[in-house]
Design a protein around this motif. Sequence first.
Motif, PDB file in Angstrom:
ATOM      1  N   CYS A   1      -0.449 -37.137  28.014  1.00  0.00           N
ATOM      2  CA  CYS A   1      -1.771 -37.618  28.435  1.00  0.00           C
ATOM      3  C   CYS A   1      -2.635 -36.456  28.922  1.00  0.00           C
ATOM      4  O   CYS A   1      -3.842 -36.423  28.667  1.00  0.00           O
ATOM      5  N   LEU A   2      -2.009 -35.497  29.603  1.00  0.00           N
ATOM      6  CA  LEU A   2      -2.765 -34.339  30.091  1.00  0.00           C
ATOM      7  C   LEU A   2      -3.321 -33.541  28.916  1.00  0.00           C
ATOM      8  O   LEU A   2      -4.469 -33.099  28.945  1.00  0.00           O
ATOM      9  N   VAL A   3      -2.505 -33.365  27.873  1.00  0.00           N
ATOM     10  CA  VAL A   3      -2.979 -32.652  26.685  1.00  0.00           C
ATOM     11  C   VAL A   3      -4.184 -33.387  26.099  1.00  0.00           C
ATOM     12  O   VAL A   3      -5.217 -32.791  25.792  1.00  0.00           O
ATOM     13  N   ALA A   4      -4.060 -34.710  25.978  1.00  0.00           N
ATOM     14  CA  ALA A   4      -5.152 -35.501  25.399  1.00  0.00           C
ATOM     15  C   ALA A   4      -6.408 -35.389  26.262  1.00  0.00           C
ATOM     16  O   ALA A   4      -7.517 -35.281  25.740  1.00  0.00           O
TER      17      ALA A   4
ATOM     18  N   ALA B   1      -9.889 -33.631  25.048  1.00  0.00           N
ATOM     19  CA  ALA B   1     -11.114 -34.422  24.941  1.00  0.00           C
ATOM     20  C   ALA B   1     -12.131 -34.041  26.009  1.00  0.00           C
ATOM     21  O   ALA B   1     -13.197 -34.652  26.088  1.00  0.00           O
ATOM     22  N   ASP B   2     -11.798 -33.063  26.839  1.00  0.00           N
ATOM     23  CA  ASP B   2     -12.676 -32.635  27.918  1.00  0.00           C
ATOM     24  C   ASP B   2     -12.961 -33.782  28.894  1.00  0.00           C
ATOM     25  O   ASP B   2     -14.095 -34.048  29.263  1.00  0.00           O
TER      26      ASP B   2
ATOM     27  N   PHE C   1       2.148 -41.575  23.548  1.00  0.00           N
ATOM     28  CA  PHE C   1       0.783 -41.096  23.353  1.00  0.00           C
ATOM     29  C   PHE C   1       0.828 -40.022  22.285  1.00  0.00           C
ATOM     30  O   PHE C   1       1.081 -38.855  22.568  1.00  0.00           O
ATOM     31  N   GLY C   2       0.646 -40.425  21.040  1.00  0.00           N
ATOM     32  CA  GLY C   2       0.770 -39.514  19.908  1.00  0.00           C
ATOM     33  C   GLY C   2      -0.311 -38.458  19.885  1.00  0.00           C
ATOM     34  O   GLY C   2      -1.476 -38.749  20.141  1.00  0.00           O
TER      35      GLY C   2
ATOM     36  N   SER D   1      -4.276 -26.109  20.682  1.00  0.00           N
ATOM     37  CA  SER D   1      -4.868 -26.910  21.761  1.00  0.00           C
ATOM     38  C   SER D   1      -3.814 -27.541  22.661  1.00  0.00           C
ATOM     39  O   SER D   1      -4.108 -27.889  23.802  1.00  0.00           O
ATOM     40  N   LEU D   2      -2.577 -27.672  22.167  1.00  0.00           N
ATOM     41  CA  LEU D   2      -1.525 -28.253  22.994  1.00  0.00           C
ATOM     42  C   LEU D   2      -1.370 -27.470  24.293  1.00  0.00           C
ATOM     43  O   LEU D   2      -1.107 -28.031  25.351  1.00  0.00           O
TER      44      LEU D   2
END
Length: 318
Positions: free
Chosen positions: A102-105, A109-110, A235-236, A244-245
């Motif tokens: 979720c943190l990566v997402a 997504a800023d 959360f794919g 970006s990961l």
Amino acid sequence: MLPDAGPDDPTVTAMRARELGRKSVVVGDRVSLVGDTSGAPGALARIVRIAERRSVLRRTAEDDATTAEGRLERVVVANADQLVIVSALADPPPRTGFIDRCLVAAYDADIEPLLCLTKADLAGPEAVLGYYTELELPYVLIRPDSDLAALRALLAGRVSVLVGHSGVGKSTLVNRLVPEADRAVGTVSAIGRGRHTSTSAVALRLPLAPRGDLEPPEAHSDPGWIIDTPGVRSFGLAHVSAESLLHGFPDLVEGTVDCPANCQHTAEEADCALDAWVAAGKADPRRLASYRRLLASRSGEGDPREPERNPGDPLAGS
Ligand SMILES: Nc1nc2c(ncn2[C@@H]2O[C@H](COP(=O)(O)OP(=O)(O)OP(=O)(O)O)[C@@H](O)[C@H]2O)c(=O)[nH]1
Ligand SMILES: [Mg+2]
């Protein structure tokens, strides 16, 4: 709901106009309406335009990675300012791998992340918080009797979206924040197996806080919006580039400056500087392991059944 509508104004019902073509409207979209916007019973307006999105939170549905549809990228919500990652401290147990995703997402997504640890009456937050010490990740602890003023202050003036596994208490929290919401609340049937009580995302306007209750003045003029979403199993992140990961791991970023050019940061990279970074105590080795698990899952080497489970988590070995 119209932007300038008061809390008691009726909700406008609208359908997509044909001229929108294949563009889909998602929760959080700002749209232009024509037709009957009175909200009177039976009134129907038309959505003729979708405003440019400030942010787009996406996830790749990995629920069924064996079919083409299972790899579909889904827009979760548009225009969210804050991603509230809801994790129960027990029943179901926390999964730091899921939180990491979720943190990566969120960073991708800023959207600002906020960790919301629920069921604090059942277990302590030390293990989860210990894992994120290097991160300056804002968090709130929720128990059934806890005062929600601190959370309301963090929600004021912005659009926040709740994400989390089924059964972690997202709708329970929404019902406490917005008593009129009347979101259905389920039972957790077995460890880690919520029943997916909520089946669609819903945006709700938060009520005005009583005067003197909260510090930020926005809480009185604009208490913000909250979006409840159905529980997800994972959360794919297939839509996020390998590069970006790393943004989801700000505690590791600095450690990569000494990496050789084109270093992929995987465990197989002999000269990846992240091993030394962790060995020097600059970051938690479990965070590096989690990052590498994400890298591996992208190349299809991870275990798709339990992508969000880290070895440090409770029940991780089970
Ligand atoms: N002990 C305890 N139980 C809680 C707390 N918050 C929620 N629950 C219980 O957890 C169960 C699931 O809550 P929901 O609010 O339906 O969970 P959800 O996250 O909305 O689940 P989905 O809609 O399936 O995604 C309910 O039985 C709640 O009563 C809490 O702080 N402490
Ligand atoms: Mg729910």
